[in-house]
Scaffold this motif. Structure first.
Motif, mmCIF file in Angstrom:
data_model
loop_
_atom_site.group_PDB
_atom_site.id
_atom_site.type_symbol
_atom_site.label_atom_id
_atom_site.label_comp_id
_atom_site.label_asym_id
_atom_site.label_seq_id
_atom_site.Cartn_x
_atom_site.Cartn_y
_atom_site.Cartn_z
ATOM 1 N N GLY A 181 1.010 -7.143 -8.505
ATOM 2 C CA GLY A 181 1.570 -7.477 -7.281
ATOM 3 C C GLY A 181 2.018 -6.450 -6.270
ATOM 4 O O GLY A 181 2.820 -6.752 -5.437
ATOM 5 N N THR A 182 1.642 -5.265 -6.561
ATOM 6 C CA THR A 182 2.059 -4.102 -5.824
ATOM 7 C C THR A 182 1.129 -3.566 -4.737
ATOM 8 O O THR A 182 1.255 -2.843 -3.668
ATOM 9 N N GLY A 183 -0.100 -4.189 -4.920
ATOM 10 C CA GLY A 183 -1.216 -3.761 -4.017
ATOM 11 C C GLY A 183 -2.132 -2.326 -4.526
ATOM 12 O O GLY A 183 -3.066 -2.017 -4.097
ATOM 13 N N GLU A 184 -1.236 -1.741 -5.487
ATOM 14 C CA GLU A 184 -1.527 -0.488 -5.948
ATOM 15 C C GLU A 184 -2.467 -0.717 -7.234
ATOM 16 O O GLU A 184 -1.983 -1.280 -8.238
ATOM 17 N N THR A 185 -3.862 -0.719 -7.019
ATOM 18 C CA THR A 185 -4.788 -0.662 -8.487
ATOM 19 C C THR A 185 -4.807 0.469 -9.094
ATOM 20 O O THR A 185 -4.775 1.479 -8.618
ATOM 21 N N ALA A 186 -5.008 0.275 -10.385
ATOM 22 C CA ALA A 186 -5.228 1.619 -11.148
ATOM 23 C C ALA A 186 -6.507 1.839 -10.869
ATOM 24 O O ALA A 186 -7.600 1.179 -10.422
ATOM 25 N N THR A 187 -6.918 3.247 -10.828
ATOM 26 C CA THR A 187 -8.423 3.603 -10.487
ATOM 27 C C THR A 187 -9.463 3.232 -11.546
ATOM 28 O O THR A 187 -8.886 2.774 -12.659
ATOM 29 N N ALA A 244 -4.583 -12.806 -6.056
ATOM 30 C CA ALA A 244 -5.898 -13.244 -5.503
ATOM 31 C C ALA A 244 -6.448 -14.507 -6.230
ATOM 32 O O ALA A 244 -7.657 -15.001 -5.698
ATOM 33 N N SER A 245 -5.728 -15.057 -7.168
ATOM 34 C CA SER A 245 -6.189 -16.310 -7.872
ATOM 35 C C SER A 245 -5.751 -17.478 -7.180
ATOM 36 O O SER A 245 -6.126 -18.797 -7.551
ATOM 37 N N LEU A 246 -4.745 -17.157 -6.056
ATOM 38 C CA LEU A 246 -4.334 -18.389 -5.496
ATOM 39 C C LEU A 246 -5.094 -18.876 -4.488
ATOM 40 O O LEU A 246 -4.781 -19.899 -3.679
ATOM 41 N N ASN A 247 -6.194 -18.159 -4.061
ATOM 42 C CA ASN A 247 -7.082 -18.777 -3.039
ATOM 43 C C ASN A 247 -8.626 -18.814 -3.305
ATOM 44 O O ASN A 247 -9.011 -17.731 -4.108
ATOM 45 N N ALA A 248 -9.377 -19.870 -3.487
ATOM 46 C CA ALA A 248 -10.244 -19.985 -4.102
ATOM 47 C C ALA A 248 -11.494 -19.071 -3.682
ATOM 48 O O ALA A 248 -12.322 -18.579 -4.508
ATOM 49 N N ASP A 249 -11.423 -18.632 -2.358
ATOM 50 C CA ASP A 249 -12.463 -17.570 -1.860
ATOM 51 C C ASP A 249 -12.368 -16.421 -2.506
ATOM 52 O O ASP A 249 -13.401 -15.649 -2.818
#
Ligand code: PEP
Length: 260
Positions: A181-187, A244-249
Motif C-alpha cells: 500500500g505504499t507505492g514502493e515495490t520491491a525490485t 490494484a485489485s479494486l479496479n477490474a481493468d
C-alpha cells in the motif's frame, strides 16, 4: 537441473481488504468475470479475496471454473461461543476455496502470531480451504539485513510443521511490509532473491519436488506497469494484489501480464 516454472500454478489473487459494499463487490466480481471469460486457456488462476459477507454472493456471481474465492481470515476455533468470529467451515460452505492467512495487517493490528496462525492454517486445511500464507519483513528488518531470518521464522512457525500432504495445499505470498500500500515495490531482483530463498527453505523441509510445485506469489504495490517484470522471474508465480485489485481493468492488466 532445469526447473519448469510452468508446472506450478500461476495465480493472481486480489485482496479487497475492508473495501466495497456488497453491491459494489458483486459488480466488481461480475466485471472481472466477464472480462476474463475470453482468456481461453485460463492458465492463470484468478482468486478474489473478499470480505466475509461478500463471499456467498460473489461465489454465485463468478464462473468457478476460472475465478475462485478467498476469505481474508478465519477463526482459530472450529465453532462455538466466539462472538464475531467466522469459522473455516462457514467460509468453505459459502463457496470459498482459499483463505488468506498471516497478512501483515492481521499480524500488526490483531496481534496474530505464528502459533495462532498455525492453528488457523490447520483448521483451514481440515475444512478443505487452501491457505494463502503471507510472510514478509518490515523496513527495519530489511535495513538490518534480517529479512531472510524473519521470513524463515514466519514459515517455520506458520506452515513448516505440516505433514507433506497438507503442505502441498499451501500457497505462499511474500509481501515485504514496506511495499504494501505504499507505492514502493520491491525490485525484481529483491523479489526473485527472496522467492528463491523461500523455495530453497521449502526444498530443505519437504524436498525439491514439492518446492518446485509450490506457488509463491509476490505482494506489495504490484500494478499493471510492474507486474510483467516481477512475474518474469523464475521463482515468482504470480501476485497477491491489494489496491490494484479494486479496479477490474487494473486487475485484468496484472492477470494478462502473464499472457503477453
Ligand atoms: C496486500 O495488502 O496484500 C497488498 C499487496 O496490497 P497492495 O497491493 O495495495 O500493496
Amino acid at each position: 537441473m532445469i526447473i519448469y516454472k510452468s508446472m506450478r500454478k500461476r495465480i493472481v489473487a486480489g485482496n479487497w481488504k475492508m473495501n466495497k459494499t456488497l453491491k459494489e463487490g458483486v459488480d466488481l466480481a461480475n466485471e472481472i468475470n466477464s472480462k476474463t471469460e475470453h482468456l481461453k486457456d485460463h492458465s492463470v488462476k484468478i482468486i478474489l479475496g473478499t470480505p466475509f459477507i461478500h463471499l456467498a454472493e460473489v461465489a454465485k456471481t463468478v464462473n468457478p471454473a476460472y475465478v475462485k474465492i478467498a476469505a481474508q481470515n478465519c477463526a482459530a476455533w472450529s465453532h462455538g461461543a466466539y462472538t464475531g468470529e467466522v469459522s473455516a467451515e462457514m467460509i468453505r460452505l459459502a463457496g470459498a476455496e482459499y483463505v488468506i492467512l498471516g497478512h501483515s495487517e492481521r499480524r500488526k493490528y490483531f496481534n496474530e502470531d505464528g502459533e495462532l496462525l498455525n492453528t488457523k492454517v490447520k483448521l483451514a486445511l481440515e475444512n478443505m480451504l487452501k491457505p494463502i500464507f503471507c510472510c514478509g519483513e518490515v523496513l527495519e528488518e530489511r535495513k538490518e539485513n534480517k529479512h531472510f531470518e524473519v521470513v524463515k521464522t514466519q514459515l517455520e512457525e506458520g506452515v513448516f510443521n505440516l505433514p507433506e500432504e497438507d503442505f502441498k495445499e499451501i500457497v505462499i505470498a511474500y509481501e515485504p511490509v514496506w511495499a504494501i500500500g505504499t507505492g514502493e515495490t520491491a525490485t525484481s531482483e529483491q523479489a526473485q532473491e527472496m522467492h528463491h530463498f523461500i523455495r530453497q527453505e521449502i526444498a530443505k523441509k519437504y524436498g525439491q519436488s514439492i518446492a518446485d510445485d509450490t506457488s509463491i506469489l509476490y505482494g506489495g504495490s504490484c500494478k499493471p506497469s510492474n507486474a510483467k517484470e516481477l512475474f518474469s522471474n523464475e521463482d515468482v508465480d504470480g501476485g497477491l494484489i491489494g489496491g490494484a485489485s479494486l479496479n477490474a481493468d487494473d486487475f485484468l492488466g496484472i492477470i494478462t501480464a502473464f499472457q503477453d
